[in-house]
Scaffold this active site. Sequence first.
Site, PDB file in Angstrom:
ATOM      1  N   HIS A 113      72.802  25.527  81.020  1.00 36.31           N
ATOM      2  CA  HIS A 113      73.268  24.739  82.002  1.00 36.31           C
ATOM      3  C   HIS A 113      74.442  25.569  82.840  1.00 36.31           C
ATOM      4  O   HIS A 113      75.285  25.022  83.146  1.00 36.31           O
ATOM      5  CB  HIS A 113      73.772  23.529  81.312  1.00 36.31           C
ATOM      6  CG  HIS A 113      72.729  22.701  80.754  1.00 36.31           C
ATOM      7  ND1 HIS A 113      72.856  21.775  79.851  1.00 36.31           N
ATOM      8  CD2 HIS A 113      71.281  22.627  80.838  1.00 36.31           C
ATOM      9  CE1 HIS A 113      71.832  21.010  79.498  1.00 36.31           C
ATOM     10  NE2 HIS A 113      70.831  21.434  80.252  1.00 36.31           N
ATOM     11  N   SER A 195      73.277  19.179  68.843  1.00 32.05           N
ATOM     12  CA  SER A 195      72.595  18.685  70.112  1.00 32.05           C
ATOM     13  C   SER A 195      72.135  17.506  69.887  1.00 32.05           C
ATOM     14  O   SER A 195      71.146  17.177  68.900  1.00 32.05           O
ATOM     15  CB  SER A 195      71.547  19.735  70.659  1.00 32.05           C
ATOM     16  OG  SER A 195      70.834  19.223  71.774  1.00 32.05           O
ATOM     17  N   ASN A 220      73.167  18.133  62.980  1.00 29.36           N
ATOM     18  CA  ASN A 220      73.831  16.969  63.983  1.00 29.36           C
ATOM     19  C   ASN A 220      74.299  15.731  63.333  1.00 29.36           C
ATOM     20  O   ASN A 220      73.694  15.220  62.291  1.00 29.36           O
ATOM     21  CB  ASN A 220      72.845  16.651  65.071  1.00 29.36           C
ATOM     22  CG  ASN A 220      73.481  16.069  66.330  1.00 29.36           C
ATOM     23  OD1 ASN A 220      74.351  16.654  66.887  1.00 29.36           O
ATOM     24  ND2 ASN A 220      73.073  14.992  66.575  1.00 29.36           N
TER      25      ASN A 220
END
Length: 254
Positions: A113, A195, A220
């Site tokens: 990103h 994530s 996570n």
Amino acid sequence: MRAMTKKIAVLTGAGISTSAGIPDFRGPDGVWTKHPEQMNVYDIDAFMANEEDREYSWRWQKESPVWNAQPGTAHKALVKLEQAGMLTLLATQNFDALHEKAGNSPSIIVNLHGTIGTSHCMKCHQKYDTSDIMDRLDEEPDPHCHRKLPYSGDMPCNGLIKTDVVYFGEALPDGAMEKSYRLATQADELWVIGSTLEVMPAASIVPVAAQAGVPITIMNMGRTQYDRLATRLIHDDIAVALPELVDETIAANA
């Protein structure tokens, strides 16, 4: 005979940075969950359209914890994994540049990103260190390119400068997904660290690696849509659990 060094591909998300004190954007207490209007900071149409939006975007980014954050123990653990010769890919959904700050090599980092660490002129593509622009933001709140163009009689380019973060409405960096798919499918293991695996196309690295028969670890706090594809699920504090996993993995490969 010594075993071949294990190749580990890693995908990181917001959870590795929240462990270093950066609030996430999309979680229950996320910046955008609580202040949806701030999503405009990273809206390319708003940025291009008017000076006021650009000035707000730059000021917000400079004052944001993203810009001022320092790498945590989890980031440093991945540097250790690279130094052991085992980290072949560090694909990240974060644009905070903390993997670079921690000391991982740019050659193995894929900023899916984009990154706040560098910026560019949207007209002539001149590269800038964002820190240089932030240092001068009081004098130039709407940064423009000062590169002198020889074909224009050395007049400054004057194009708009923006950070290399991928704004809403922009495409991902060229080749980022292709490189991530290639290295993830060639690895001996894929680790997903922090994530939620909700944002596409980044999350698709997991099913692509699974299809290639690569064992997957998902670390996570919450569940993800791809937990069923994982051979190992870790729901512990990333700041503690990742350094432990790295140490165990290096020791087992010694």
